[in-house]
Each structure stands twice: as C-alpha cells, then as structure tokens.
Design a protein around this motif. Structure first.
Motif, PDB file in Angstrom:
ATOM      1  N   TRP A 451       0.840  -1.208   0.000  1.00 22.65           N
ATOM      2  CA  TRP A 451       0.000   0.000   0.000  1.00 22.65           C
ATOM      3  C   TRP A 451       0.874   1.257   0.000  1.00 22.65           C
ATOM      4  O   TRP A 451       0.577   2.220  -0.716  1.00 22.65           O
ATOM      5  N   ALA A 452       1.947   1.254   0.801  1.00 24.19           N
ATOM      6  CA  ALA A 452       2.812   2.432   0.892  1.00 24.19           C
ATOM      7  C   ALA A 452       3.590   2.652  -0.411  1.00 24.19           C
ATOM      8  O   ALA A 452       3.764   3.794  -0.866  1.00 24.19           O
ATOM      9  N   ILE A 453       4.048   1.565  -1.043  1.00 21.94           N
ATOM     10  CA  ILE A 453       4.815   1.703  -2.293  1.00 21.94           C
ATOM     11  C   ILE A 453       3.932   2.250  -3.408  1.00 21.94           C
ATOM     12  O   ILE A 453       4.366   3.090  -4.211  1.00 21.94           O
ATOM     13  N   ARG A 454       2.680   1.801  -3.470  1.00 21.80           N
ATOM     14  CA  ARG A 454       1.773   2.272  -4.521  1.00 21.80           C
ATOM     15  C   ARG A 454       1.492   3.772  -4.380  1.00 21.80           C
ATOM     16  O   ARG A 454       1.248   4.461  -5.373  1.00 21.80           O
ATOM     17  N   ARG A 455       1.488   4.270  -3.159  1.00 22.27           N
ATOM     18  CA  ARG A 455       1.206   5.691  -2.944  1.00 22.27           C
ATOM     19  C   ARG A 455       2.352   6.589  -3.446  1.00 22.27           C
ATOM     20  O   ARG A 455       2.118   7.760  -3.772  1.00 22.27           O
ATOM     21  N   HIS A 456       3.578   6.060  -3.487  1.00 24.20           N
ATOM     22  CA  HIS A 456       4.747   6.863  -3.879  1.00 24.20           C
ATOM     23  C   HIS A 456       5.585   6.094  -4.907  1.00 24.20           C
ATOM     24  O   HIS A 456       6.671   5.597  -4.596  1.00 24.20           O
ATOM     25  N   PRO A 457       5.091   5.975  -6.116  1.00 23.66           N
ATOM     26  CA  PRO A 457       5.813   5.164  -7.123  1.00 23.66           C
ATOM     27  C   PRO A 457       7.157   5.768  -7.537  1.00 23.66           C
ATOM     28  O   PRO A 457       8.028   5.050  -8.048  1.00 23.66           O
ATOM     29  N   THR A 458       7.362   7.070  -7.322  1.00 21.40           N
ATOM     30  CA  THR A 458       8.607   7.717  -7.741  1.00 21.40           C
ATOM     31  C   THR A 458       9.636   7.802  -6.620  1.00 21.40           C
ATOM     32  O   THR A 458      10.758   8.264  -6.849  1.00 21.40           O
ATOM     33  N   LYS A 459       9.252   7.365  -5.425  1.00 23.75           N
ATOM     34  CA  LYS A 459      10.171   7.441  -4.293  1.00 23.75           C
ATOM     35  C   LYS A 459      10.895   6.105  -4.108  1.00 23.75           C
ATOM     36  O   LYS A 459      10.398   5.041  -4.500  1.00 23.75           O
ATOM     37  N   SER A 460      12.050   6.190  -3.466  1.00 21.04           N
ATOM     38  CA  SER A 460      12.817   4.972  -3.205  1.00 21.04           C
ATOM     39  C   SER A 460      12.204   4.196  -2.040  1.00 21.04           C
ATOM     40  O   SER A 460      11.444   4.742  -1.223  1.00 21.04           O
TER      41      SER A 460
END
Length: 543
Positions: A451-460
């Motif tokens: 869930w957290a990765i999907r919210r910030h696809p451009t972040k590491s």
C-alpha cells in the motif's frame, strides 16, 4: 382471569386468595388485575411499597419528560427488577409454576421493568435502526413518553421490516426488524422469561446467555477432549434454519410467557420490498426475545443425550452454542445409531431438522472446527487453534480494506484496522494462537508495505520505509503522526504478534445470575473480566 380482561387497570377492591389463616384481608390499590388464585398478598404489598418509593419522585413528575429520564436511579431500578427475577427463578426451581406466572405478571406491569426495557432498546447498537414505521426513540423525552405508553392493553404488533445480511457461505441471512414499540414489549417480557430460561436451559449451553461466551464453550470442549481416556468420536451438529423453522404451536404450548403477546410476535408477518408476507413458522431473527425462545426450545437435549449414553454403557458430553453443537462419545456406533436419531427426533417434535451439509461424525485425530476454533489431537495431545478458514478470511478482509482505501490518510487507515485486529486477537488469545498471531502480523505488514509503495511510485524504498515504518527492537512497525498538546506523537498500528496468550477459566455450568448462591461467584468473575452482553449488570444489593 381471561386474557380479554387483562390490562384493565383502575382503583378497585381486590380480594386475594392466600394460604395464611387470614384470607379475608382485602387490599385497595391502583393496580392492574392479577391472575386469580395467587398466594402473593405479602408480595403485592411489598411490590406496591417499592413502586411508591421508586426513584422518580412526585416533584419530578411535574417536570419535563427529559428531566424525569435523567433523574432515574438506575441501580435502584435494576435492583428492584432483579429481586423479582430471582423470585421467579426460585419458584421455577421449586416447580411452583403458578407462583412463577403470577410473579411474571407483576414484573411485566411494574414501572421499573418498563424503564429497563425502554432503556435497552433505545440505547443498544440497534437503536438507530427503525422498524417499518420509521420511529426512533433517540431523545430522553421520547424514551420517557414510551415508558408511559408501554401497556398490554390494546397492544397490536406491527409487521417486521425485512433486510438481508451476507453469510460466510455467500448466501443471505434474512433479518426481521421490529418497530421500537414491539422491541420494548419483547424486552419487557424477556425480563420475566429470562429467569425461567436460565433455570431450565442445558448446563453446557453457552449461546445467548448472560455471563457466558464462546470462550466458555471452547473451554468446556477442552475439558471433554483433552484427557487420554476422553471420548475420541465427535458429532458436529448444526440445526438447519433454526430461527426460521421453529414450530409456532410448540412455542405457544411450551413457552412460559403471555400467550397473547407471543402469538402476536410470531404471527406479525413481515414487509419485503413493499409486499406483506405472513409468517407461519419460526421466530424473527432480529427480535430481542427470539434467542431466548430458541434456548428454551432446545432445553433438555443434553440430559436426554447423557441418559441414553449411560443406558448404552458409553460416555457422552454435549456442548452447545445457539444452533451449533458438538456431542462427544466413546463409541462411534452409539453416536451414529442411537444419539443422532435421538437428536433428530427431538428436533422434529419442534419443527427443526439437522443440516446435512454441516452435520458429520469425526475422529478427534482428524480434527474438527467449532465456533471458529480447530480442535485436533497431535500424538495424543489436544491443541485448539484458530481455524484455517477463519484466518484466511480475516486476512482477505484486511487486504480488501487496505486496497480499497489507497489514498486515505495514514491515521485514518490505522483507526480502521486497529479495532479489527484487536477484536480478532482478543477472541483467539485463549487458545494456541501465538504462531498464528505472528503469521497474521507478517501478512498485514506485507499488505501495508505494498500500500505504501503504490502511494509513492517515484520514491525509493528507503524513503517509503522511513516515512511509514519505524524500527523497534529489530521489527518494523507501521505508524502515523498525530498532534497531542502541540507535540508530534506517533500513532502506531496495533501489534498482534505481541498479544499474550492467557488461560480462560470456564464459568461453572450451573451458575446463573438469578440464583443467590451464585451471586458472589459471578460478581468476582465480572470484576476480573467484564462479561459480554452485560447491558444489565447483576446488582448484589437486591439480595
């Protein structure tokens, strides 16, 4: 006295038949008529005296309905009702059914019981769901007005509002929602019926009973199966559409409650999508009194099973929870050829049948599921764990919740998840669940990480980790932030893996809240662990 005369109150001179020498004493009081032949002169005197000394004084009666409701001394109300309930239970234990019926009449016509009945239906979880008339008692003035209008005279039950809720197997469960006035009448007569129900119910029946829960039923199954010499064969039983199929005539002939009122509730019918349907069988799922009617319908099954097993020189035990039950026995032949036909005949007399899909005979080494717990012996040792089906279903619901709230603030997501995890963990924390808790915690971490990765696809991934997770003693914990006294504080996800396993002490099988010898015992249990369904706590001062 005929039912047609009931409810006609007023000042009148009534001569009560008594067992005492002075049977010519007459009492003049403003009460509704009692059934004839009551040896209750002293009881009536005390009843009138306590009603006059009730917590609503004459000065308050002139004030608004809202002020009257707020000024009620609920402890005194509960103590007065409990005293009458305990006398009803005592008369039932002694086999004095006439006296029990008379005391029931007094209780259902007392102002104290009416106050409690209205309080229950107007302040419970279902109080915001109206019936077919759309009326809600959501203010103190409406509640007080409802108490004043709660009467048997000219009462006519209204049809139920039919709604449907999903079941685990994908089917829909029909519920009948009564109007507020009908709920209050049922709650009022339930106060008079529950002492009888608690007295005659099976000792090892745990569903819909005060001070009892599924944890007690599981503890009893452990006692019946844990020992090496314990029964190895188990009959898993489930009654098909129990609430919807109970015979009306059997209920009217065997339930110790006002027959006129009971018949109205059973025959009220229901409205579904604007169409009215009559009810020829069953009790409405959604009615307050329905669970107690079901308990009395199944009362006596445990004793018949044990008596038959003794005749066949076998040992059998019964554990029931609502319409689900298990029967353990040392002999498979006795279980299938004698006990199961006995249960079938017992249910058929009441208009019920066993469910072919859910009723089966199992060896304890193969294991079986009961109330969401898996019971199975591993090399002779009984382990009770959360059932695999319930674990996967719970995780599926959590993943669906997280996925459907992809853009919600972190704190709001945690507020939605925490109650679910905490409630599920509390339900299973009395069994062998430590490894399962760890597994659920790990799967939840994986779902929140995605869930957290999907919210910030451009972040590491490192950035996402430090934004949503914190390392506590080598374990990553999901968290948010909240303001407390102008300070930034962490708002953490509940850690299910850290829930400790605690042994549950089962309630005594014979304990009821309406028997004086169990009052102190139940009070100590409630002090240690607040019981479920405790809208009305036992009041020791009534003794």
């Amino acid at each position: 006295m005929a039912d047609s005369d009931a409810g006609k109150g007023g000042w009148r001179k009534r001569k009560l038949d008594c067992n005492d020498a002075d049977t010519g004493t007459c009492l003049i009081t403003k009460v509704s008529p009692l059934p004839t032949g009551l040896p209750l002169r002293e009881s009536l005197k005390n009843f009138i005296k306590e009603e006059k000394q009730m917590m609503i004084s004459n000065e308050i009666s002139a004030s608004s309905d809202s002020a009257q409701w707020q000024s009620i001394n609920w402890k005194a109300v509960e103590a007065h009702v409990l005293k009458l309930q305990m006398r009803i239970a005592k008369a039932t234990r002694e086999g004095n059914h006439g006296k029990a019926k008379a005391l029931q009449w007094i209780l259902t016509h007392s102002r104290s019981a009416k106050l409690l009945a209205v309080k229950r239906v107007s302040q419970n979880k279902g109080s915001k769901t109206p019936g077919i008339d759309g009326v809600l008692w959501n203010t103190d003035a409406r509640r007080m007005n409802a108490v004043n209008q709660l009467s048997r005279k000219a009462y006519q039950a209204k049809p139920l509002k039919r709604i449907y809720i999903p079941k685990k197997n994908g089917k829909l469960r029909p519920l009948g929602i009564p109007c507020m006035a009908d709920r209050a009448q049922q709650a009022l007569h339930l106060l008079a019926l529950e002492p009888i129900s608690e007295t005659i119910s099976d000792p090892n029946s745990y569903g819909f009973r005060p001070n009892r829960s599924t944890t007690d039923a599981i503890a009893q199954s452990f006692l019946c199966l844990a020992q090496k010499k314990a029964a190895k064969w188990v009959l898993e039983g489930d009654i098909k559409s129990c609430f919807d199929k109970i015979g009306h005539q059997w209920l009217l002939d065997n339930i110790a409650v006002d027959k006129r009122m009971l018949e109205q509730w059973l025959k009220s019918g229901f409205v579904d999508k604007g169409l009215f349907y009559r009810t020829e069988e069953g009790t409405p799922q959604g009615g307050i009194i329905s669970p107690t009617l079901m308990l009395i319908t199944l009362a006596g099954l445990e004793q018949q099973i044990k008596s038959l097993a003794l005749k066949k020189k076998a040992r059998a035990n019964f554990i029931g929870y609502a319409d689900d039950f298990v029967v353990t026995c040392t002999s498979k032949d006795v279980l299938e050829n004698d006990i199961k036909p006995l249960i079938t005949e017992f249910l058929l007399e009441r208009g019920l049948t066993l469910s072919d899909e859910k009723t089966r005979t199992t060896h304890i080494d193969d294991g079986f599921d009961f109330l969401g717990f898996n019971h199975r012996k591993y090399k002779g040792k009984l382990l009770i764990k959360p059932s695999k089906t319930n674990v996967l279903s719970f995780l599926s619901n959590l993943r669906r919740l997280i996925k459907t709230h992809a853009t919600i603030p972190v704190n709001n997501l945690i507020k939605m998840i925490n109650p679910k995890i905490r409630g599920w963990a509390n339900y299973y924390r009395h069994c062998v669940a430590k490894r399962v808790f760890g597994y659920v915690g790990h799967q939840l971490f994986q779902a929140l990480w995605l869930w957290a990765i999907r919210r910030h696809p451009t972040k590491s991934k490192s950035w996402v980790t430090h934004k949503y997770f914190i390392n506590r003693k080598g374990q990553w914990q999901f968290h948010g932030w909240q303001k407390i006294m102008n300070m930034d504080c962490q708002f953490n996800l509940f850690q299910i893996a850290k829930v400790s396993i605690e042994r549950h002490v089962k309630i005594r099988s014979a304990a009821t809240p309406f028997d004086p010898q169990h009052q102190e015992y139940l009070a100590k249990r409630k002090f240690k662990r607040k019981a479920r369904n405790s809208w009305n706590d036992p009041v020791l001062t009534a003794l």
